[in-house]
Design an enzyme around this catalytic site. Structure first.
Site, mmCIF file in Angstrom:
data_model
loop_
_atom_site.group_PDB
_atom_site.id
_atom_site.type_symbol
_atom_site.label_atom_id
_atom_site.label_comp_id
_atom_site.label_asym_id
_atom_site.label_seq_id
_atom_site.Cartn_x
_atom_site.Cartn_y
_atom_site.Cartn_z
ATOM 1 N N SER A 167 0.876 -1.208 -0.015
ATOM 2 C CA SER A 167 -0.083 0.438 -0.234
ATOM 3 C C SER A 167 0.764 1.640 0.076
ATOM 4 O O SER A 167 1.692 1.359 -0.925
ATOM 5 C CB SER A 167 -1.432 -0.124 1.111
ATOM 6 O OG SER A 167 -1.708 0.678 1.176
ATOM 7 N N HIS A 168 0.852 2.003 1.343
ATOM 8 C CA HIS A 168 1.357 3.185 1.043
ATOM 9 C C HIS A 168 2.685 3.038 1.420
ATOM 10 O O HIS A 168 3.220 4.323 1.983
ATOM 11 C CB HIS A 168 0.696 4.245 2.062
ATOM 12 C CG HIS A 168 0.386 3.780 3.341
ATOM 13 N ND1 HIS A 168 -0.369 2.557 4.047
ATOM 14 C CD2 HIS A 168 1.460 3.653 4.485
ATOM 15 C CE1 HIS A 168 -0.067 2.235 5.454
ATOM 16 N NE2 HIS A 168 1.042 3.380 5.309
ATOM 17 N N ASP A 176 -2.498 6.242 -2.640
ATOM 18 C CA ASP A 176 -1.084 5.382 -2.593
ATOM 19 C C ASP A 176 -0.272 4.868 -3.571
ATOM 20 O O ASP A 176 -1.606 4.873 -5.097
ATOM 21 C CB ASP A 176 -1.617 5.625 -1.058
ATOM 22 C CG ASP A 176 -2.673 3.814 -1.381
ATOM 23 O OD1 ASP A 176 -3.691 4.300 -2.362
ATOM 24 O OD2 ASP A 176 -2.731 3.407 -0.043
ATOM 25 N N ASP A 209 -1.148 1.193 -3.805
ATOM 26 C CA ASP A 209 -2.295 0.937 -4.580
ATOM 27 C C ASP A 209 -3.352 1.362 -4.125
ATOM 28 O O ASP A 209 -4.686 0.908 -5.464
ATOM 29 C CB ASP A 209 -2.420 -0.241 -3.835
ATOM 30 C CG ASP A 209 -3.074 -0.185 -1.684
ATOM 31 O OD1 ASP A 209 -2.753 0.813 -1.789
ATOM 32 O OD2 ASP A 209 -3.972 -1.268 -1.642
ATOM 33 N N ASP A 263 -5.960 2.893 -3.214
ATOM 34 C CA ASP A 263 -7.009 2.831 -2.257
ATOM 35 C C ASP A 263 -7.119 4.036 -1.475
ATOM 36 O O ASP A 263 -8.456 4.249 -1.169
ATOM 37 C CB ASP A 263 -7.170 2.008 -1.208
ATOM 38 C CG ASP A 263 -5.679 1.485 -0.679
ATOM 39 O OD1 ASP A 263 -5.510 2.403 -0.677
ATOM 40 O OD2 ASP A 263 -5.798 0.418 0.264
ATOM 41 N N ARG A 264 -5.963 4.531 -1.445
ATOM 42 C CA ARG A 264 -5.914 6.268 -0.465
ATOM 43 C C ARG A 264 -6.143 7.382 -1.412
ATOM 44 O O ARG A 264 -6.293 7.391 -2.282
ATOM 45 C CB ARG A 264 -5.827 6.400 0.211
ATOM 46 C CG ARG A 264 -4.920 5.106 1.844
ATOM 47 C CD ARG A 264 -2.995 5.534 1.966
ATOM 48 N NE ARG A 264 -3.568 4.526 3.194
ATOM 49 C CZ ARG A 264 -3.315 4.428 4.280
ATOM 50 N NH1 ARG A 264 -2.687 5.852 4.802
ATOM 51 N NH2 ARG A 264 -2.404 4.056 5.047
ATOM 52 N N LYS A 274 -11.612 0.562 0.089
ATOM 53 C CA LYS A 274 -11.669 2.378 -0.298
ATOM 54 C C LYS A 274 -10.896 1.874 -1.300
ATOM 55 O O LYS A 274 -10.451 1.382 -1.717
ATOM 56 C CB LYS A 274 -10.823 2.906 0.787
ATOM 57 C CG LYS A 274 -9.019 2.104 1.266
ATOM 58 C CD LYS A 274 -8.566 2.780 2.467
ATOM 59 C CE LYS A 274 -7.180 2.657 2.687
ATOM 60 N NZ LYS A 274 -7.224 1.595 3.205
HETATM 61 C C1 VG1 Z 1 -3.283 2.705 8.585
HETATM 62 C C2 VG1 Z 1 -3.735 2.935 8.700
HETATM 63 C C3 VG1 Z 1 -5.598 2.428 8.534
HETATM 64 C C4 VG1 Z 1 -5.267 1.924 6.703
HETATM 65 C C5 VG1 Z 1 -4.491 0.970 7.063
HETATM 66 C C6 VG1 Z 1 -4.374 -0.018 5.668
HETATM 67 O O1 VG1 Z 1 -3.095 0.974 9.323
HETATM 68 O O2 VG1 Z 1 -4.295 4.041 10.338
HETATM 69 O O3 VG1 Z 1 -6.370 3.659 8.724
HETATM 70 O O4 VG1 Z 1 -6.784 0.897 6.822
HETATM 71 O O5 VG1 Z 1 -3.390 1.775 7.094
HETATM 72 O O6 VG1 Z 1 -4.436 1.586 4.953
HETATM 73 P P1 VG1 Z 1 -2.167 1.699 10.921
HETATM 74 O O7 VG1 Z 1 -2.621 0.609 11.213
HETATM 75 O O8 VG1 Z 1 -0.661 1.126 10.929
HETATM 76 O O9 VG1 Z 1 -2.809 3.202 11.615
HETATM 77 V V1 VG1 Z 1 -3.514 1.314 2.943
HETATM 78 O O10 VG1 Z 1 -4.280 2.162 1.627
HETATM 79 O O11 VG1 Z 1 -2.027 1.132 3.758
HETATM 80 O O12 VG1 Z 1 -4.169 -0.891 3.212
HETATM 81 CO CO CO Z 2 -3.292 1.400 -0.329
#
Ligand code: VG1
Ligand code: CO
Length: 574
Positions: A121-122, A300, A302, A304-305, A401
């Site tokens: 993801s990010h 981001d 992938d 989804d953000r 998302k």
């Molecule tokens: C983070 C965010 C959370 C989100 C998750 C996955 O998790 O706070 O809101 O759902 O990333 O997003 P954490 O546990 O690190 O706070 V993504 O776009 O990285 O799949």
């Molecule tokens: Co993501």
């Protein structure tokens, strides 16, 4: 036809394969250890019955990060050994997380096992950075907490895995077929079909939104739009939709080619990591005389953000959720069934959407962090719109998302507000300003303390619980507690989901430990302060959260984080 034989390989368990907020995320160097990926993928299969995957289809896609290709090939070989009949492979292995969710949902349920999404993801990518594995069910959602635990149990006791012995090339652009000989001498076939990265997703968006209406917005000479793909997987979608369909000049679409290391950047659309876009939109008002675009957005790694920026303003994700709820009648995707069924937000997301829900008479659900918790509410038809403070917004069209979808929602609102308007453009600042004048503003900010050693993190956690009473004694009406979620659909309980320190007017300090960081502990501290509609609605967020009740100072006092971790302040402020 590729002929291959199944071999059974002995292996030893790894003890660190527990999935976090969104799948398993590890450094590439960790994943490259002997049998690491094989163990995890086999453990997913071990968590199901053969009837769930034999003769079924499996979808594979990812955000194009370094080492994904190797893991996709491995998954194909393990799937073949488990008699999967069809692999639906994203072209070149590339597909955004929400697009995978939509492709899963388009498959007949009884023929589909689910999908692996290869993304962290990010988190940054490359040989020294992160890799991720996610597994989603036939409803399109990441598997539940209960399934996560089952998979974890399997990873702890695994002793062998089954894999097809073919190690030659597998095309990621052309269909192919395997003939697989199993240990008992029986043979099965598996075909690989190639699914376009963008086609299905874009068709769905065409159905969900009024593209002709949105086009009228882009026809205005005074509407300037920019997008930053941060070299993640959103680029191909952005090019086809914003350039191909809406006619945005390609030079306004930045970093839209997916790269295995995201160009060395951090594919995280926030004030810190999307700094070029933030500077162009002049969010921190450094160039008061410069002309800035009317809308800037980013996704981001992938896709989804989403991040939405107006001229010199960030729409915080919490506000974005509230504005979408308040204006849902202007968005075809949200008003297709009349009014919203209900709304949900993750616990640390601000209460801005609650204020809208109250006025509109909607139910609002507060869930733990992580999109998987919205799945049951969406499946049960209890909510139409949901979001997280971490730049995540989505709806019942998918079970993830959806970054591009959220941008299309904002474009729909702008297009509707300006329909037939030949005068001054009604922009994001106007929409935000009107919203705050009605509901007040929930100023919002997050501090991240990254890379805190695990032993120090334990000390901080101890302090958080110890100081509940101190906080409650500070002001009448103060509450302090550990957040626990009771799922109203399946009655499951998720404990220890964060520490909340809450004032009577809804202002809060929230602490959580991240479940996505690939090493050590990351503390997230969320600050939220409510200002009434007649108060200062356009102030600097830092000023507001520090003035009066000094929330950051109090948070440090409660946790003793700076002392314990030997820091002078947070690593990232967004
Ligand atoms: C983070 C965010 C959370 C989100 C998750 C996955 O998790 O706070 O809101 O759902 O990333 O997003 P954490 O546990 O690190 O706070 V993504 O776009 O990285 O799949
Ligand atoms: Co993501």
């Amino acid at each position: 036809m590729i002929s291959t034989k199944v071999t059974v390989v002995k292996t030893k368990p790894y003890d660190d394969q527990k999935m976090g907020t969104s799948g398993l995320r590890k450094k590439v160097t960790v994943v490259k250890q002997e049998n690491y990926s094989e163990n995890f993928i086999q453990s997913i299969f071990n968590s199901y019955e053969p009837k769930d995957y034999e003769g079924k289809s499996l979808i594979l896609g990812g955000d194009g990060r370094y080492y994904n290709d190797a893991v996709i090939k491995l998954t194909i070989r393990i799937a073949a050994a488990h008699k999967v009949a069809k692999i639906i492979l994203a072209e070149k292995g590339l597909m955004s997380t929400p697009a995978v969710s939509l492709v899963i949902r388009a498959q007949p349920k009884d023929t589909n096992f689910g999908a692996f999404i290869f993304t962290a993801s990010h988190n940054p990518g490359g040989p020294d950075n992160d890799l991720g594995f996610k597994f989603n069910s036939p409803n399109g959602a990441a598997i539940s907490e209960t399934m996560n635990n089952r998979v974890y149990e399997e990873t702890k006791k695994i002793s062998e895995y089954k894999i097809a012995d073919y190690t030659g090339e597998i095309s990621f652009t052309q269909p192919s077929k395997f003939e697989v000989e199993h240990p008992d001498g029986s043979k099965t076939q598996m075909e690989i079909v190639i699914e376009s990265t963008t086609k299905h997703y874009i068709e769905e968006m065409r159905n969900l939104f009024d593209f002709d209406l949105i086009k009228t917005l882009f026809e205005r000479k005074d509407f300037n739009f920019v997008f930053d793909g941060l070299h993640g997987i959103s680029g191909p979608y952005a090019k086809e939709i914003f350039h191909g369909i809406f006619g945005v000049d390609e030079k306004n679409l930045f970093q839209c080619d997916p790269l295995p290391d995201f160009g060395g950047g951090h594919p995280d659309p926030n004030l810190v990591h999307a700094h070029n876009l933030v500077a162009l939109m002049d969010v921190f008002c450094k160039n008061p005389y410069a002309c800035v675009p009317d809308m800037g957005c980013a996704c981001d790694g992938d896709a989804d953000r989403n991040m939405i920026l107006g001229p010199r303003v960030l729409v915080t994700p919490s506000d974005s959720l509230a504005v979408l709820a308040a204006n849902s009648d202007l968005v075809k995707a949200l008003s297709k069934n009349g009014k919203l069924a209900g709304v949900a937000r993750s616990m640390p997301t601000s209460g801005a959407v609650d204020r809208v829900a109250k006025k509109l008479g909607l139910n609002v659900y507060e869930t733990p962090t992580g999109w998987k918790y919205f799945g049951n509410l969406l499946d049960a038809g209890k909510i139409t719109l949901c979001g997280e403070e971490s730049f995540g917004t989505g709806s019942d069209h998918a079970r993830e998302k959806d970054g591009i979808w959220a941008i299309l929602c904002w474009l729909s609102i702008l297009a509707q507000k300006n329909k037939g308007n030949t005068g001054k453009f009604i922009g994001i600042r106007d929409i935000l300003g009107d919203h705050w004048k009605t509901y007040g503003r929930d100023y919002y900010c997050r501090f991240d303390y990254e890379d805190v050693p695990v032993d120090k993190a334990e000390i901080v956690k101890g302090n958080l619980a110890k100081n509940f009473d101190m906080f409650k004694g500070l002001k009448a009406g103060n509450e302090a507690f550990v957040f626990e979620y009771h799922d109203s659909v399946d009655n499951s309980v998720s404990k220890n989901q964060g520490w909340i320190y809450k004032y009577a007017d809804g202002s809060r300090i929230v602490f959580r430990v991240s479940g996505t960081s690939s090493a050590n502990a990351t503390f997230r501290i969320y600050f939220e302060k409510h200002v009434e509609p007649n108060g200062d609605l356009w102030a600097d967020t830092q000023k507001i959260i520090h003035d009066g009740e000094n929330l950051p100072e109090l948070a440090i006092k409660i946790s003793d984080l700076n002392n314990v971790a030997g820091r002078t302040g947070p690593t990232v402020i967004t």
